[in-house]
Every structure is written in C-alpha cells, then in structure tokens.
Design an enzyme around this catalytic site. Structure first.
Site, short mmCIF file in Angstrom:
data_model
loop_
_atom_site.label_atom_id
_atom_site.label_comp_id
_atom_site.label_asym_id
_atom_site.label_seq_id
_atom_site.Cartn_x
_atom_site.Cartn_y
_atom_site.Cartn_z
N HIS A 186 -28.65 1.96 -28.75
CA HIS A 186 -29.51 3.07 -28.40
C HIS A 186 -31.01 2.34 -28.99
CE1 HIS A 186 -26.99 5.98 -27.25
NE2 HIS A 186 -26.40 6.09 -28.47
N ASP A 217 -15.92 6.23 -29.32
CA ASP A 217 -16.28 7.75 -29.32
C ASP A 217 -15.87 8.18 -28.05
OD1 ASP A 217 -18.48 6.61 -28.15
OD2 ASP A 217 -19.91 7.51 -29.65
N HIS A 231 -21.88 7.91 -25.27
CA HIS A 231 -23.11 7.96 -25.32
C HIS A 231 -23.87 7.03 -24.34
CE1 HIS A 231 -22.17 9.86 -29.04
NE2 HIS A 231 -22.69 10.69 -28.66
N ASP A 289 -19.06 3.62 -24.24
CA ASP A 289 -19.46 4.44 -25.27
C ASP A 289 -19.67 5.77 -24.71
OD1 ASP A 289 -21.20 5.99 -27.11
OD2 ASP A 289 -20.92 4.28 -28.28
#
Length: 315
Positions: free
Chosen positions: A127, A251, A166, A164
């Site tokens: 990120h 995740d 995200h 991921d």
C-alpha cells in the site's frame, strides 16, 4: 542444488503499529514457528538480510517522504500523520530490514544462489505509495525489489503477482505508466483501499501492463483461480517476464480478521504453483515472494507453510 531461502531478521519485530494492532510481531512468530517446526525446515536456508540503504529507498520513494519516515521515527512519534500508519522507535530499522530482505533475495535468485526465496518481513509494503505511507505500510518492499532488479540486472520485464485480499494500490501507482513491470492483482471489491477496478489497465507506455480482478466478499477458489489460469498465465505467455515477484498476502485466507475471502492453504499452494510455473517457463525459475497481509495467526501460519512447502519443490 540451489534451495529455497527464507529472508528473516528479528529486527522486523521491533516495528510496533500501536496497542492491539492486527499487524504486530506475533505474525512473524507464528510464521517462523510453523516453518521451523515443519518437516521441511532442514531443507530451508535461513538468512538475515542486509538492510536497505537510503539510496535504495529513493529508487521508488520521494526524498521528502523518506525524510518524513526517518525523522518521525527519530523524534519518537507514534504516527506518520496518516491514520493507518503507526510507527515506533524500531520502525526505521525494521523497514530497512524488510526492504533489504527483498533486495537481497533478488540478488540470490538472479545470481543462481537460491532456487527461490520467501521474505517473512514487516512492515508490509504494497500500500505504500511513492510519496505516502498507507495501510500499515511504510516502504513498498516489492516495488523496491523490482527497481533493484531493473537497475542492477537491466531487467525490463518483471511481473508482480499480488493475491492479498486488499488491492496493492502503491505497487500499481509505482508502475502504472511503465511497461517494465506488469502488475496483476486479485482482491476484494469495495474494500480498502477502494482501488483496483477492472478498467485500471495502465496508461502511456504502461497501457495493458496492469490487470485487476476484484471479487465480492465470500469469493474463494472457484472465483479466484480462474483469474490466474485464464488471464494471468496467457498474459505472461505474451509478456515473458524475466523475474516473478509475489506480494503474498494471506488475508485472503478463510477466517481472516480483515478480509472476507475463503481461500484455504491448499489454494495458496496452487497459486504458488502457478507463479512457479510462470517463473519456470519464462524466467529460469527466478521467483521471490514477500509477506503482505494475514491477520488470523493460525490461518497465516498454515498458509505460509503451504506456500513455502510448494516453493521447495523447485529446490
């Protein structure tokens, strides 16, 4: 015969994002315990990385942002000023070790000393934008690895595979207008950081080298694997990457605290196989993966063990 390397240093545990924070040192304890107590541990090579240098960080991040991180840590602050990027006195050294782990791993696989490598490091990175920390991330470890491979080895076709839950917005932003890095991501739609739509395919020279597959909450093997087999694999047959980098966020595992996907450890083993098949076909097997998310400690440990066990099939 070259083996799978694990790039790990306990200094990565000195980064503390705040009391009760899901991204905490216990994540590394769970992973290391699973790997060291597994049957395969005797066949792994554990190596402590050399920390990244500031000039390495500047390969992907703006000088003012690097200064902000260094100075904020030195001043004893608990945040960079962004709501989701907590820091502590150990964050600077931990972040340099995390980035250095990826850079060192690239050197090992490029020079044929490692069959492949997994980097259980923190803070995570995907990120982190060139000029801003975000989403538990300080520096973008996988982007720094790609920049290092481009600069030191002259590579001009690198793929970053991000599974991921995200979207890796920082990685996408870093290479959105460049054709030297192909970014592929599967992630949960309408979920932090609220980027990664299908129409985001790159711009300028990078047009067509960015591929996003957002899926609704509850997605699992039946939805996610076809994106890899039906889209990533054909794209790589055309792109022919010289190095495969994986943002291995666990995740997307069922039962995670911060995601709503339903992948299992067997599914992560299959995703790893696909990444390895791409590396074997186009990049002489050169593959480096790095830890991103994963916050249910039991699920994280099992998924990482399956990932590494699969990587070892190359050794």
């Amino acid at each position: 015969m070259a083996k799978t390397f694990i790039m790990y240093d306990q200094i990565c545990k000195t980064h503390l994002a705040g009391s009760g924070h899901p991204e905490n040192p216990a994540r590394l304890d769970a992973i290391v315990s699973a790997l060291q107590n597994g049957d395969q541990n005797s066949e792994l090579v554990w190596q402590s990385p050399e920390p990244a240098r500031e000039e390495d960080l500047l390969g992907n991040h703006e000088a003012g942002y690097v200064d902000l991180v260094r100075d904020s840590v030195a001043a004893g602050r608990h945040s960079l000023g962004y709501p989701d990027t907590g820091i502590s006195n150990g964050s600077w050294d931990a972040a340099l070790a995390a980035a250095g782990g990826l850079i060192n791993a690239v050197d090992l696989v490029m020079e044929g000393k490692a069959a492949n490598a997994f980097c259980p490091v923190r803070p995570p990175g995907h990120h982190a934008r060139p000029g801003m920390g975000m989403g538990f991330c300080l520096f973008n470890n996988v982007a720094l690895a790609a920049r290092h491979a481009m600069k030191k080895y002259g590579l001009d076709r690198i793929v970053v595979i991000d599974w991921d839950v995200h979207h890796g917005n920082g990685t996408q932003e870093a290479f959105y207008q460049e054709q030297e890095v192909f970014f592929f991501s599967t992630h949960q739609e309408a979920w932090f950081p609220f980027t990664g739509e299908r129409h985001e395919t790159g711009s300028g020279k990078g047009r067509g080298t960015n591929m996003n597959f957002p899926f609704s909450a509850g997605a699992g093997r039946d939805e996610i694997l076809p994106a890899f087999t039906g889209h990533l694999v054909p794209a790589m047959d055309e792109y022919k990457p010289q190095l495969v980098l994986v943002s291995a966020g666990f995740d997307a595992m069922q039962g995670d605290l911060l995601g709503r996907f339903n992948l299992t450890e067997d599914d992560f083993a299959r995703l790893t196989e696909i990444a390895m098949e791409i590396a074997d076909k186009h990049a002489s097997g050169r593959l480096v993966s790095t830890l991103e998310g994963g916050y249910n400690l039991d699920g994280l440990a099992r998924a990482c063990a399956a990932h590494v066990k699969t990587l070892m099939q190359k050794g």
